[in-house]
Design a protein around this motif. Structure first.
Motif, PDB file in Angstrom:
ATOM      1  N   PHE A  76      18.083   4.268  -1.528  1.00 17.22           N
ATOM      2  CA  PHE A  76      17.775   5.279  -2.535  1.00 17.22           C
ATOM      3  C   PHE A  76      16.291   5.630  -2.522  1.00 17.22           C
ATOM      4  O   PHE A  76      15.914   6.817  -2.548  1.00 17.22           O
ATOM      5  N   MET A  77      15.434   4.626  -2.467  1.00 16.36           N
ATOM      6  CA  MET A  77      13.999   4.892  -2.515  1.00 16.36           C
ATOM      7  C   MET A  77      13.507   5.572  -1.249  1.00 16.36           C
ATOM      8  O   MET A  77      12.574   6.381  -1.293  1.00 16.36           O
ATOM      9  N   ARG A  78      14.115   5.267  -0.103  1.00 20.52           N
ATOM     10  CA  ARG A  78      13.725   5.963   1.126  1.00 20.52           C
ATOM     11  C   ARG A  78      13.996   7.454   1.021  1.00 20.52           C
ATOM     12  O   ARG A  78      13.190   8.281   1.452  1.00 20.52           O
ATOM     13  N   ASN A  79      15.133   7.818   0.438  1.00 21.60           N
ATOM     14  CA  ASN A  79      15.447   9.235   0.258  1.00 21.60           C
ATOM     15  C   ASN A  79      14.502   9.909  -0.724  1.00 21.60           C
ATOM     16  O   ASN A  79      14.205  11.099  -0.601  1.00 21.60           O
ATOM     17  N   ARG A 114       0.817  -1.216   0.000  1.00 22.75           N
ATOM     18  CA  ARG A 114       0.000   0.000   0.000  1.00 22.75           C
ATOM     19  C   ARG A 114       0.848   1.262   0.000  1.00 22.75           C
ATOM     20  O   ARG A 114       0.394   2.313  -0.426  1.00 22.75           O
ATOM     21  N   SER A 115       2.059   1.167   0.492  1.00 24.57           N
ATOM     22  CA  SER A 115       2.905   2.356   0.560  1.00 24.57           C
ATOM     23  C   SER A 115       3.641   2.569  -0.756  1.00 24.57           C
ATOM     24  O   SER A 115       3.857   1.635  -1.532  1.00 24.57           O
ATOM     25  N   LEU A 116       4.040   3.817  -0.992  1.00 25.01           N
ATOM     26  CA  LEU A 116       4.792   4.143  -2.200  1.00 25.01           C
ATOM     27  C   LEU A 116       6.158   3.478  -2.181  1.00 25.01           C
ATOM     28  O   LEU A 116       6.643   2.994  -3.220  1.00 25.01           O
ATOM     29  N   LEU A 117       6.788   3.409  -1.004  1.00 24.59           N
ATOM     30  CA  LEU A 117       8.092   2.764  -0.899  1.00 24.59           C
ATOM     31  C   LEU A 117       8.002   1.282  -1.245  1.00 24.59           C
ATOM     32  O   LEU A 117       8.839   0.745  -1.981  1.00 24.59           O
ATOM     33  N   GLU A 158      11.428  19.962  -0.983  1.00 27.51           N
ATOM     34  CA  GLU A 158      12.696  19.303  -1.290  1.00 27.51           C
ATOM     35  C   GLU A 158      12.417  18.051  -2.095  1.00 27.51           C
ATOM     36  O   GLU A 158      11.263  17.666  -2.300  1.00 27.51           O
ATOM     37  N   GLY A 159      13.475  17.408  -2.526  1.00 28.57           N
ATOM     38  CA  GLY A 159      13.327  16.186  -3.307  1.00 28.57           C
ATOM     39  C   GLY A 159      13.402  16.444  -4.795  1.00 28.57           C
ATOM     40  O   GLY A 159      14.048  17.389  -5.259  1.00 28.57           O
ATOM     41  N   ALA A 160      12.760  15.589  -5.566  1.00 29.35           N
ATOM     42  CA  ALA A 160      12.767  15.716  -7.029  1.00 29.35           C
ATOM     43  C   ALA A 160      12.051  16.991  -7.479  1.00 29.35           C
ATOM     44  O   ALA A 160      11.299  17.591  -6.713  1.00 29.35           O
ATOM     45  N   ARG A 173      10.844  10.149   1.122  1.00 27.40           N
ATOM     46  CA  ARG A 173      10.741  11.013   2.306  1.00 27.40           C
ATOM     47  C   ARG A 173      10.126  12.374   1.978  1.00 27.40           C
ATOM     48  O   ARG A 173       9.223  12.829   2.713  1.00 27.40           O
ATOM     49  N   PRO A 174      10.551  13.103   0.914  1.00 32.99           N
ATOM     50  CA  PRO A 174       9.893  14.389   0.606  1.00 32.99           C
ATOM     51  C   PRO A 174       8.415  14.252   0.286  1.00 32.99           C
ATOM     52  O   PRO A 174       7.613  15.142   0.616  1.00 32.99           O
ATOM     53  N   ILE A 175       8.036  13.125  -0.344  1.00 37.40           N
ATOM     54  CA  ILE A 175       6.620  12.930  -0.662  1.00 37.40           C
ATOM     55  C   ILE A 175       5.821  12.716   0.615  1.00 37.40           C
ATOM     56  O   ILE A 175       4.684  13.201   0.756  1.00 37.40           O
ATOM     57  N   ARG A 176       6.392  11.992   1.572  1.00 31.50           N
ATOM     58  CA  ARG A 176       5.722  11.805   2.864  1.00 31.50           C
ATOM     59  C   ARG A 176       5.528  13.137   3.581  1.00 31.50           C
ATOM     60  O   ARG A 176       4.465  13.413   4.156  1.00 31.50           O
ATOM     61  N   LYS A 177       6.577  13.973   3.557  1.00 31.10           N
ATOM     62  CA  LYS A 177       6.466  15.293   4.189  1.00 31.10           C
ATOM     63  C   LYS A 177       5.406  16.134   3.504  1.00 31.10           C
ATOM     64  O   LYS A 177       4.605  16.816   4.164  1.00 31.10           O
ATOM     65  N   LEU A 178       5.387  16.068   2.169  1.00 27.74           N
ATOM     66  CA  LEU A 178       4.380  16.831   1.429  1.00 27.74           C
ATOM     67  C   LEU A 178       2.972  16.338   1.752  1.00 27.74           C
ATOM     68  O   LEU A 178       2.030  17.140   1.903  1.00 27.74           O
TER      69      LEU A 178
END
Length: 222
Positions: free
Chosen positions: A183-186, A10-13, A213-215, A189-194
């Motif tokens: 790599f995927m955790r990094n 279910r998670s993006l990661l 931040e992020g991509a 992480r910005p998507i989770r914050k968003l």
């Protein structure tokens, strides 16, 4: 009816890792199949052919020997130059197949390869006994007036490249998985914050410390 979606993370990661790991696992499985079906089987057959030829030569030589001293000399040569322990027992009878210990899958494959090559190079009856705990293989050949016992180390029939290949394949897969997770955790992480900030805004709260931040696409969304 159970949908395949119920088994997906279910998670993006989790989904990102599944996209990365699934093709790698499929490639490793296909590669391993062709390796064992082609390379390992062919190498084992060639090793068995060489051993069967040596055993056939020893059998023919001992059958032509007239004195025990000649048999002893042949056994000495086999030990010194072929890495074979040869023992001839006059008047003995070939052991029954029921007396030979049961073999495992790997042992069964080696016995099948060696038996095929032995049948192709000599007419005498024989029994093969394997002992993986001691890493030895024994070939008992019924001669006219006795039994020839030929013992050889397992390395004469077993290629260590299979172990090296498996270790390399598993090690590279684990290394790739660790790198992918980091790599995927990094990246996630910005998507989770968003997502957390968007939820706060949706509830009418402020997020004064949020910094995009992020991509590039994530920063634009932020």
């Amino acid at each position: 009816m159970i949908s395949i979606k119920s088994f997906l993370p279910r998670s993006l990661l989790g989904r990102s890792l599944m996209i990365l790991v699934t093709p790698v696992v499929l490639i490793q499985v296909i590669t391993a199949f062709f390796f064992f079906d082609r390379h390992w089987s062919k190498v084992t057959s060639r090793l068995a052919f060489a051993v069967a030829g040596e055993v056939a030569v020893i059998v023919a030589t001992i059958e032509d020997a007239d004195a025990p001293a000649q048999v002893q000399r042949i056994s000495s040569y086999a030990h010194d130059y072929l890495d074979l322990n040869v023992r001839y027992t006059a008047g003995a009878v070939l052991p029954r197949t029921d007396d030979v210990s049961l073999v495992e899958v790997w042992e069964e494959l080696l016995v099948r390869k060696l038996s095929k090559e032995l049948r192709g190079q000599m007419d005498e009856a024989f029994v093969i006994h394997t002992d993986f705990s001691k890493k030895t293989v024994g070939v008992f050949v019924q001669l006219d007036v006795g039994v020839l016992d030929v013992r050889l180390p397992l390395r004469r029939l077993f290629s260590s490249s299979s172990y090296i290949f498996l270790l390399w394949m598993i090690g590279s897969s684990l290394l790739l998985l660790v790198v992918a997770i980091l790599f995927m955790r990094n990246q996630v992480r910005p998507i989770r914050k968003l997502a957390a900030v968007a939820e706060r805004f949706g509830k009418g709260r402020d997020a004064p410390y949020f910094k995009p931040e992020g991509a590039r696409e994530v920063r634009q969304a932020g």
